[in-house]
Design an enzyme around this catalytic site. Structure first.
Site, short mmCIF file in Angstrom:
data_model
loop_
_atom_site.label_atom_id
_atom_site.label_comp_id
_atom_site.label_asym_id
_atom_site.label_seq_id
_atom_site.Cartn_x
_atom_site.Cartn_y
_atom_site.Cartn_z
NE ARG A 18 -2.05 -1.46 3.47
CZ ARG A 18 -2.36 -1.24 4.73
NH1 ARG A 18 -3.50 -0.67 5.05
NH2 ARG A 18 -1.54 -1.59 5.70
CG ASN A 36 -3.94 -4.52 3.13
OD1 ASN A 36 -3.36 -4.46 2.06
ND2 ASN A 36 -3.30 -4.49 4.28
#
Length: 93
Positions: A18, A36
């Site tokens: 990320r 996520n």
């Protein structure tokens, strides 16, 4: 402005995916988010110029050094849902 909505599978959680994605998206001047998913995938939603979106899409197939990308699924999304400010890491869903 166009939109990239992608689901990335493989070893993509717990490997800085990320943060790595956000860094590249910010460098490319894109807006949107990365998060996520509870099923182990990472979801990316980005808006911006076509050339920048293509570059981010290509990068998603690589991922950061500790990741292993098994697949990138690109999905269509309505234009009215385009993000317009910044690029963030969103909460897990």
């Amino acid at each position: 402005m166009n939109l990239l909505h992608a689901y990335v599978s493989g070893r993509v959680q717990g490997v800085y995916f990320r943060g790595w994605t956000r860094g590249h998206a910010q460098r490319l001047g894109l807006h949107g988010w990365v998060r996520n998913l509870r099923d182990g995938r990472v979801e990316v939603l980005a808006s911006g110029p076509d050339n920048a979106l293509r570059e981010l899409q290509e990068l998603l197939y690589e991922g950061p050094a500790l990741s292993r990308v098994d697949g990138v699924e690109i999905v269509a999304m309505a234009d009215e849902e385009q993000p317009t400010h910044g690029f963030s890491i969103a909460p897990t869903v």
